[in-house]
Write a protein that holds these residues in place. Sequence first.
Motif, PDB file in Angstrom:
ATOM      1  N   SER A 127     -16.373 -30.487  -7.717  1.00  0.00           N
ATOM      2  CA  SER A 127     -17.014 -30.622  -8.959  1.00  0.00           C
ATOM      3  C   SER A 127     -16.397 -29.799  -9.834  1.00  0.00           C
ATOM      4  CB  SER A 127     -18.610 -30.017  -8.730  1.00  0.00           C
ATOM      5  OG  SER A 127     -19.267 -30.048  -9.748  1.00  0.00           O
ATOM      6  N   SER A 128     -16.109 -28.983  -9.760  1.00  0.00           N
ATOM      7  CA  SER A 128     -15.197 -28.049 -10.692  1.00  0.00           C
ATOM      8  C   SER A 128     -13.849 -28.731 -11.289  1.00  0.00           C
ATOM      9  CB  SER A 128     -14.704 -26.573 -10.300  1.00  0.00           C
ATOM     10  OG  SER A 128     -13.924 -25.950 -11.203  1.00  0.00           O
ATOM     11  N   LEU A 129     -13.150 -29.358 -10.167  1.00  0.00           N
ATOM     12  CA  LEU A 129     -12.104 -30.222 -10.336  1.00  0.00           C
ATOM     13  C   LEU A 129     -12.294 -31.326 -11.309  1.00  0.00           C
ATOM     14  CD1 LEU A 129     -10.134 -30.172  -6.864  1.00  0.00           C
ATOM     15  CD2 LEU A 129      -9.366 -29.103  -9.308  1.00  0.00           C
ATOM     16  N   LYS A 130     -13.362 -32.114 -10.969  1.00  0.00           N
ATOM     17  CA  LYS A 130     -13.659 -33.303 -11.541  1.00  0.00           C
ATOM     18  C   LYS A 130     -14.008 -33.265 -13.052  1.00  0.00           C
ATOM     19  CE  LYS A 130     -16.836 -37.309 -10.997  1.00  0.00           C
ATOM     20  NZ  LYS A 130     -17.961 -37.985 -10.576  1.00  0.00           N
ATOM     21  N   TYR A 131     -14.932 -32.072 -13.187  1.00  0.00           N
ATOM     22  CA  TYR A 131     -15.165 -32.008 -14.559  1.00  0.00           C
ATOM     23  C   TYR A 131     -14.248 -31.379 -15.506  1.00  0.00           C
ATOM     24  CZ  TYR A 131     -19.538 -33.793 -12.574  1.00  0.00           C
ATOM     25  OH  TYR A 131     -20.572 -34.387 -11.963  1.00  0.00           O
ATOM     26  N   THR A 132     -13.352 -30.409 -14.742  1.00  0.00           N
ATOM     27  CA  THR A 132     -12.478 -29.973 -15.516  1.00  0.00           C
ATOM     28  C   THR A 132     -11.280 -31.239 -16.078  1.00  0.00           C
ATOM     29  OG1 THR A 132     -12.645 -27.749 -14.479  1.00  0.00           O
ATOM     30  CG2 THR A 132     -10.666 -28.281 -15.359  1.00  0.00           C
ATOM     31  N   LYS A 133     -11.073 -31.812 -15.031  1.00  0.00           N
ATOM     32  CA  LYS A 133     -10.283 -33.141 -15.656  1.00  0.00           C
ATOM     33  C   LYS A 133     -10.766 -33.697 -16.513  1.00  0.00           C
ATOM     34  CE  LYS A 133      -9.948 -36.401 -12.415  1.00  0.00           C
ATOM     35  NZ  LYS A 133     -10.251 -37.719 -13.104  1.00  0.00           N
ATOM     36  N   GLU A 134     -12.028 -34.300 -16.727  1.00  0.00           N
ATOM     37  CA  GLU A 134     -12.530 -35.103 -17.602  1.00  0.00           C
ATOM     38  C   GLU A 134     -12.565 -34.105 -18.982  1.00  0.00           C
ATOM     39  OE1 GLU A 134     -13.698 -38.200 -17.361  1.00  0.00           O
ATOM     40  OE2 GLU A 134     -13.038 -38.075 -15.463  1.00  0.00           O
ATOM     41  N   ILE A 135     -12.743 -32.821 -18.904  1.00  0.00           N
ATOM     42  CA  ILE A 135     -12.742 -32.250 -20.138  1.00  0.00           C
ATOM     43  C   ILE A 135     -11.464 -32.058 -20.711  1.00  0.00           C
ATOM     44  CG2 ILE A 135     -13.146 -29.596 -20.944  1.00  0.00           C
ATOM     45  CD1 ILE A 135     -15.497 -29.602 -19.158  1.00  0.00           C
ATOM     46  N   LYS A 136     -10.601 -31.771 -19.865  1.00  0.00           N
ATOM     47  CA  LYS A 136      -8.777 -31.695 -20.267  1.00  0.00           C
ATOM     48  C   LYS A 136      -8.815 -33.133 -20.956  1.00  0.00           C
ATOM     49  CE  LYS A 136      -6.019 -30.181 -17.535  1.00  0.00           C
ATOM     50  NZ  LYS A 136      -5.190 -29.830 -15.981  1.00  0.00           N
ATOM     51  N   LYS A 137      -9.221 -34.211 -20.416  1.00  0.00           N
ATOM     52  CA  LYS A 137      -9.068 -35.536 -21.045  1.00  0.00           C
ATOM     53  C   LYS A 137      -9.365 -35.614 -22.282  1.00  0.00           C
ATOM     54  CE  LYS A 137      -9.167 -40.489 -19.943  1.00  0.00           C
ATOM     55  NZ  LYS A 137      -9.584 -40.990 -21.419  1.00  0.00           N
ATOM     56  N   LEU A 138     -10.540 -35.307 -22.593  1.00  0.00           N
ATOM     57  CA  LEU A 138     -11.396 -35.309 -23.703  1.00  0.00           C
ATOM     58  C   LEU A 138     -10.667 -34.604 -24.732  1.00  0.00           C
ATOM     59  CD1 LEU A 138     -15.292 -35.121 -22.529  1.00  0.00           C
ATOM     60  CD2 LEU A 138     -14.071 -37.251 -23.706  1.00  0.00           C
ATOM     61  N   ILE A 139     -10.192 -33.129 -24.474  1.00  0.00           N
ATOM     62  CA  ILE A 139      -9.645 -32.422 -25.356  1.00  0.00           C
ATOM     63  C   ILE A 139      -8.290 -33.216 -25.872  1.00  0.00           C
ATOM     64  CG2 ILE A 139      -8.315 -30.129 -25.488  1.00  0.00           C
ATOM     65  CD1 ILE A 139     -10.540 -29.223 -23.630  1.00  0.00           C
ATOM     66  N   ASN A 140      -7.621 -33.726 -24.813  1.00  0.00           N
ATOM     67  CA  ASN A 140      -6.246 -34.397 -25.386  1.00  0.00           C
ATOM     68  C   ASN A 140      -6.570 -35.406 -26.234  1.00  0.00           C
ATOM     69  OD1 ASN A 140      -3.559 -35.060 -24.788  1.00  0.00           O
ATOM     70  ND2 ASN A 140      -4.391 -36.827 -24.051  1.00  0.00           N
ATOM     71  N   ASP A 141      -7.650 -36.262 -25.936  1.00  0.00           N
ATOM     72  CA  ASP A 141      -8.108 -37.572 -26.576  1.00  0.00           C
ATOM     73  C   ASP A 141      -8.476 -37.103 -28.081  1.00  0.00           C
ATOM     74  OD1 ASP A 141      -7.653 -39.400 -24.769  1.00  0.00           O
ATOM     75  OD2 ASP A 141      -9.732 -39.330 -24.148  1.00  0.00           O
ATOM     76  N   GLU A 142      -9.145 -36.062 -28.153  1.00  0.00           N
ATOM     77  CA  GLU A 142      -9.485 -35.414 -29.636  1.00  0.00           C
ATOM     78  C   GLU A 142      -8.427 -34.813 -29.994  1.00  0.00           C
ATOM     79  OE1 GLU A 142     -12.213 -35.800 -30.957  1.00  0.00           O
ATOM     80  OE2 GLU A 142     -13.805 -36.034 -29.320  1.00  0.00           O
ATOM     81  N   LEU A 143      -7.396 -34.295 -29.626  1.00  0.00           N
ATOM     82  CA  LEU A 143      -6.226 -33.875 -30.512  1.00  0.00           C
ATOM     83  C   LEU A 143      -5.328 -34.947 -30.802  1.00  0.00           C
ATOM     84  CD1 LEU A 143      -5.346 -30.513 -28.218  1.00  0.00           C
ATOM     85  CD2 LEU A 143      -6.531 -30.827 -30.574  1.00  0.00           C
ATOM     86  N   GLN A 144      -5.374 -35.923 -30.208  1.00  0.00           N
ATOM     87  CA  GLN A 144      -4.571 -37.125 -30.666  1.00  0.00           C
ATOM     88  C   GLN A 144      -5.144 -38.079 -31.599  1.00  0.00           C
ATOM     89  OE1 GLN A 144      -1.602 -37.921 -29.333  1.00  0.00           O
ATOM     90  NE2 GLN A 144      -1.632 -36.127 -28.005  1.00  0.00           N
ATOM     91  N   ASN A 145      -6.458 -38.201 -31.556  1.00  0.00           N
ATOM     92  CA  ASN A 145      -7.168 -39.037 -32.614  1.00  0.00           C
ATOM     93  C   ASN A 145      -8.677 -38.446 -32.554  1.00  0.00           C
ATOM     94  OD1 ASN A 145      -7.973 -41.142 -34.384  1.00  0.00           O
ATOM     95  ND2 ASN A 145      -8.505 -42.564 -32.763  1.00  0.00           N
ATOM     96  N   PRO A 146      -8.942 -37.495 -33.441  1.00  0.00           N
ATOM     97  CA  PRO A 146     -10.232 -36.695 -33.324  1.00  0.00           C
ATOM     98  C   PRO A 146     -11.392 -37.613 -33.772  1.00  0.00           C
ATOM     99  CG  PRO A 146      -8.784 -36.022 -35.220  1.00  0.00           C
ATOM    100  CD  PRO A 146      -7.841 -36.692 -34.352  1.00  0.00           C
ATOM    101  N   SER A 147     -12.550 -37.551 -33.071  1.00  0.00           N
ATOM    102  CA  SER A 147     -13.708 -38.237 -33.232  1.00  0.00           C
ATOM    103  C   SER A 147     -14.327 -37.700 -34.542  1.00  0.00           C
ATOM    104  CB  SER A 147     -14.567 -38.396 -32.081  1.00  0.00           C
ATOM    105  OG  SER A 147     -14.963 -37.084 -31.908  1.00  0.00           O
ATOM    106  N   THR A 148     -15.333 -38.670 -35.053  1.00  0.00           N
ATOM    107  CA  THR A 148     -16.235 -38.230 -36.301  1.00  0.00           C
ATOM    108  C   THR A 148     -16.956 -36.749 -35.888  1.00  0.00           C
ATOM    109  OG1 THR A 148     -16.296 -40.423 -37.067  1.00  0.00           O
ATOM    110  CG2 THR A 148     -17.690 -38.683 -38.057  1.00  0.00           C
ATOM    111  N   GLU A 149     -17.790 -36.815 -34.610  1.00  0.00           N
ATOM    112  CA  GLU A 149     -18.123 -35.738 -34.318  1.00  0.00           C
ATOM    113  C   GLU A 149     -17.447 -34.473 -34.130  1.00  0.00           C
ATOM    114  OE1 GLU A 149     -18.044 -38.696 -32.748  1.00  0.00           O
ATOM    115  OE2 GLU A 149     -20.082 -39.483 -33.023  1.00  0.00           O
ATOM    116  N   PHE A 150     -16.166 -34.630 -33.727  1.00  0.00           N
ATOM    117  CA  PHE A 150     -15.343 -33.474 -33.524  1.00  0.00           C
ATOM    118  C   PHE A 150     -14.937 -32.771 -34.861  1.00  0.00           C
ATOM    119  CE2 PHE A 150     -11.034 -31.675 -32.796  1.00  0.00           C
ATOM    120  CZ  PHE A 150     -11.549 -30.677 -31.556  1.00  0.00           C
TER     121      PHE A 150
END
Length: 351
Positions: free
Chosen positions: A166-189
């Motif tokens: 569980s920790s691995l799965k959600y950590t992986k997803e969070i890291k992907k979201l952070i990377n996406d936001e740093l590449q192309n930040p969303s309006t919410e971010f």
Amino acid sequence: MELQVQFKALADKINQLKDKIETEESTKHAFVLPFINSLGYDTFNPTEVVPEFTADIGLKKGEKVDYAIFQEGEPILIIECKNWREDLSIHNSQLLRYFHVTKARFALLTNGIQYQFFTDLEEKNKMDEKPFLEFEITSLKENTIHEIAKFHKSNFDVNKIVNNASSLKYTKEIKKLINDELQNPSTEFIRLFAGKVYSGRLTEKVMDEFKELVLKGFNQFINERINDRLNAALNKEAEKQVGDQVEEIEESKINTTEEELEGFRIVVAILRRKLEVHRIVHRDTQSYFGILLDDNNRKPLCRLHFNGVKKYIGLFDDAKNETRHALESLEDIYQYEDELLETAWRYNSEE
């Protein structure tokens, strides 16, 4: 360390052979079976690694998954293989069906280069759509090797892996979201940060300006953190060099005897079954002859106390507390073979 070496050899093999591999069957034999073997499972034992494992689905008979790994007569991991050129994302549904009808808690989808491990975190007995562990064997990081090692035959524990999944799965997803936001930040971010530092109305123009500011702020923050860590490492290295100079002065008073070197050779002869010889290093001091793993003071393998009339070998427990044992002769070192190998195994398992 042993896993790291095996995976590096497999990665080299893949890079050399992949352009010559044309079929799924060749992918299995050249890439997937060596991976299974590296995890400690006997690929030549059909009761441990079962090829073409039957996974009948309802009225649909004769369905087979490429491999199933068994322990104590029960499947613990089912493996579906594809040609190394294939995209794994289009095959999840097939493995999901197999997972539902077997007792295994883990499923692996692989093309011999990419590996995706699944379990049933979201709904019992139903494979999750997203893997909890995903990697490419040709570009492994140390922390990933640590996670793969949990599937090794000698370490396998269903509950521990599931609890960690569980920790691995959600950590992986969070890291992907952070990377996406740093590449192309969303309006919410952007709004999250702009709203905390800007008191006016967040118009479209203001949001456009803050998009650049948010990206700039994050990039500067990351660069500063990296520089801080580099400076800390450089300062630590400078301190180490000063310490080394002091040690050199002290070492000039040290007399390494042939008896100590012979004792060292006996220890190497014992430990070479678990460790590569170049990793076993001796460091003599005025009070004892130390034998270390990777020339690291924090990884003592043993100490030889040969300076007095009576000779001793110092062995270390889990907390690195030393206990001395008297030696009548150098050959007595062989009596502590199990303790030395246990210490070596403990350091390897921590890596």
